[in-house]
Design a protein around this motif. Structure first.
Motif: not given
Length: 334
Positions: A128-147
């Motif tokens: 109920a606190l969160l409600g509706h929307g989305h959850l994103a999980m991001t892996i960032d390997q650094g500036p020279d790599m794609s997320r």
């Protein structure tokens, strides 16, 4: 129980010892139940959780939800094999409209929540606190790599529900997660003392034969009526693993007097459990005066000028509440 690294070749004569009775806070404890092809991690947070939550005047319900997000992030981010970042973020229409937890490998953790105090009510659960929307999980390997980013819808369920949905749709690895956060009051000479505690466990079924980990296809959605739904019988080992983790109670995950090794032994002693060295965690923000100064340089001159109030530019870090003050000249205001 044994204490080798999960990346080390296992000897047929691996050392066996009794589970340690010493509780360890602010750490992730990897483990393996080889007889059931199970791998997992157990997180315990104490002082690091206090450090993050006490920097903001979070209501208890918001602090508990952010604590759950921190535990989930450490369970997932601690598996990174490189010096990158794992970022968990929610954006929803609920009373807690925004959550972000930033885990920088191998051990740095920071977090922040945005909420509407006028919409908070007693008895609201995490869904109920969160409600509706989305959850994103991001892996960032650094500036020279794609997320890499995985995303899952939040539809009024808990973070545990969202994690299960994420692994079902994105990773397709049979996974179960348990999360728990609580407040502890202990008496002392100066009166009762308050502290936060959190714990969580992630369990995954990773058999050597990939066909044993097959899962049913996702629901066909708008397929014509009469279409037969794909069904795959679950492996007996995974059924047993799910049954065992379902017996874990919240109080066991956050009990300051119950060591992680003893908890794992309670669950898996009949099958045999191998634990690996704990991975320490610490609460530490990555902000600095130089970083804030660089951020200010990225704004247009007019925007920097609009930031001047009472002859100075003041920037407050949302994560750790650190305050950085600049003169107009230092902020690049002409």
């Amino acid at each position: 129980m044994t204490s080798q690294s999960p990346d080390t070749k296992i000897s047929l004569e691996a050392p066996i010892r009794a589970p340690s009775a010493v509780p360890i806070d602010d750490a992730v404890l990897p483990f393996e139940v080889s007889s059931l092809d199970l791998r997992g991690r157990l997180t315990r947070l104490g002082p690091a959780l206090d450090d993050v939550l006490n920097k903001h005047a979070y209501p208890p319900a918001v602090g508990k939800l952010l604590g759950e997000a921190m535990v989930l992030t450490t369970l997932l981010g601690s598996s990174l094999k490189f010096d990158g970042r794992f970022i968990l973020q929610t954006q929803t229409d609920g009373p807690v409209s925004f959550l972000i937890v930033d885990f920088q490998a191998p051990d740095r953790l920071r977090a922040y929540a945005r909420f509407d105090a006028t919409r908070l009510e007693d008895g609201l659960d995490s869904g109920a606190l969160l409600g509706h929307g989305h959850l994103a999980m991001t892996i960032d390997q650094g500036p020279d790599m794609s997320r890499y980013q995985g995303m899952v819808a939040l539809e009024g369920g808990s973070l545990e529900d969202a994690a299960h949905e994420y692994f079902l749709r994105s990773e397709q690895i049979p996974t179960r997660v348990r999360l728990a956060v609580g407040e502890e009051w202990r008496g002392g000479e100066e009166g009762p003392k308050h502290r936060w505690r959190a714990g969580g466990m992630l369990l995954q079924f990773l058999p050597k034969a990939p066909e044993r980990a097959r899962q049913a296809d996702l629901h066909p959605g708008d397929a014509p009526e009469g279409v037969v739904t794909h069904i795959v019988a679950e492996d007996d080992a995974w059924i047993e693993g799910q049954s065992l983790i379902a017996t874990v109670e919240d109080v066991e995950l956050i009990d300051p007097d119950l060591s992680g090794e003893r908890l794992l032994y309670r669950l898996f002693h009949e099958r045999g459990v191998r634990v690996f060295p704990p991975l320490p965690l610490r609460a530490q923000c990555s902000c600095s005066r130089d970083a804030v100064s660089s951020m200010l340089e990225s704004f247009a001159a007019k925007d920097r000028a609009d930031m001047v109030k009472d002859g100075r530019v003041v920037v407050t870090c949302e994560f750790c509440s650190s305050v950085y003050e600049f003169t107009p000249q230092e902020a690049g205001v002409e």
